[in-house]
Design an enzyme around this catalytic site. Structure first.
Site, PDB file in Angstrom:
ATOM      1  CE  LYS A  84     -75.740  22.551  49.491  1.00 44.29           C
ATOM      2  NZ  LYS A  84     -74.872  22.969  48.383  1.00 44.29           N
ATOM      3  CD  GLN A 121     -74.880  22.690  44.848  1.00 45.87           C
ATOM      4  OE1 GLN A 121     -75.186  23.325  45.853  1.00 45.87           O
ATOM      5  NE2 GLN A 121     -74.184  21.577  44.917  1.00 45.87           N
ATOM      6  CG  ASP A 123     -70.164  27.483  49.275  1.00 47.02           C
ATOM      7  OD1 ASP A 123     -70.359  26.511  50.012  1.00 47.02           O
ATOM      8  OD2 ASP A 123     -70.739  27.649  48.183  1.00 47.02           O
TER       9      ASP A 123
HETATM   10  N1  GUN Z   1     -71.004  21.402  45.074  1.00 52.77           N
HETATM   11  C1  GUN Z   1     -70.601  20.349  45.818  1.00 52.77           C
HETATM   12  N2  GUN Z   1     -70.288  20.750  47.057  1.00 52.77           N
HETATM   13  C2  GUN Z   1     -70.497  22.082  47.107  1.00 52.77           C
HETATM   14  C3  GUN Z   1     -70.357  23.059  48.132  1.00 52.77           C
HETATM   15  O1  GUN Z   1     -69.948  22.791  49.274  1.00 52.77           O
HETATM   16  N3  GUN Z   1     -70.679  24.330  47.781  1.00 52.77           N
HETATM   17  C4  GUN Z   1     -71.096  24.660  46.538  1.00 52.77           C
HETATM   18  N4  GUN Z   1     -71.375  25.928  46.285  1.00 52.77           N
HETATM   19  N5  GUN Z   1     -71.247  23.774  45.564  1.00 52.77           N
HETATM   20  C5  GUN Z   1     -70.948  22.492  45.853  1.00 52.77           C
END
Ligand code: GUN
Length: 278
Positions: free
Chosen positions: A49, A93, A116
């Protein structure tokens, strides 16, 4: 002949347009990512990311904490980021360690920085059929992929396998908002194959090999959200790709399908929130 739903190609197209847009912005977006603990998969996701954001001209900050961080410390960090005008998007995360209440953590993120789309404000808007600040990344990516290949959603029977807050629930709602007839299946569903056989579009977000060709009708559209390593250490999805691709009209591969679309959506959301915050 089955059509491969190529998430990498669409991601690259989105990034090309997004980069030009970001180049023209006078105030650059800043994405803050919080990573707790040392889950290897989460570490890789967060690294990707950050690298992707920076390649696009988005500022990216990663705050790493050991798994024994207290909930209060974590909430205080989120509040600090909420109040920091230079930060335009926040991502915590997941998963988080067991001693931390993930709902409390998500609830603390300011909705206008919630990249998100998981806070009660944004998910509440989504479930009410209103427009949230941003839509959750994986569901948004799936719809972008279906739209790119001109796959109609209105009136279709869609079966979603999995009911997580990250994927199953929001994608079901987003499809419903676009007039699909949606069935959500999960670990307690009886006669799964009978239900999946009714699907024009099937979306599987389970994390284990679950969808075979005998469960599907011919010419259905198959979206594979699962990604995990199989017993041989090979990256795999929920769908038996080789056999299902013989009967499906369209199928998303793993890797190279939904995964790249999730990160594309994250970058799109980051830029959308930056514009809202500035
Ligand atoms: N862990 C796995 N996928 C995601 C996601 O799309 N967002 C977040 N915050 N954590 C994750």
């Amino acid at each position: 002949m089955t059509t491969i739903l190529d998430g990498k190609k669409l991601r690259d197209k989105i990034f090309e347009q997004l980069k030009q847009k970001i180049d023209k912005l006078s105030k650059k977006p800043t994405l803050a990512v919080i990573l707790v603990g040392d889950d290897p998969a989460s570490k890789i996701y967060v690294k990707n990311k950050k690298r992707t954001a920076e390649n696009l001209g988005i500022n990216s900050l990663v705050f790493e904490y050991p798994s024994h961080i207290t909930q209060e410390e974590l909430l205080n960090k989120i509040k600090e980021l909420n109040n920091d005008k230079t930060i335009t998007a926040i991502l915590v995360q997941l998963p988080l360690p067991d001693h931390i209440d993930k709902y409390k953590v998500i609830d603390t993120i300011s909705p206008i920085k919630d990249v998100d789309g998981l806070t009660p404000f944004n998910s509440g808007k989504l479930f009410a059929g209103e427009k949230p600040y941003v839509y959750p990344c994986t569901p948004k990516g799936i719809l972008l992929l279906l739209d790119e290949y001109n796959i109609k959603i209105d009136g279709k029977n869609v079966v979603v396998i999995g009911r997580s807050n990250l994927v199953g629930k929001p994608i079901a709602q987003m499809l419903l908002n676009r007039n699909a007839t949606v069935t959500v299946c999960h670990s307690h569903t009886k006669n799964l194959a009978e239900i999946t056989k009714t699907a024009d579009i099937i979306i599987s977000a389970v994390g284990k090999k679950i969808v075979g060709e005998k469960m599907l009708k011919s010419n259905c559209i198959v979206i594979d959200v699962g990604i995990f390593r199989d017993d041989n250490g090979k990256i795999s999805g929920d769908v038996d790709f080789d056999n299902v691709s013989k009967i499906a009209s369209h199928i998303s591969p793993v890797p190279g399908g939904v995964g790249p679309m999730t990160i594309a959506s994250l970058m799109l959301n980051t830029v959308e929130l930056s514009e809202l915050n500035h």
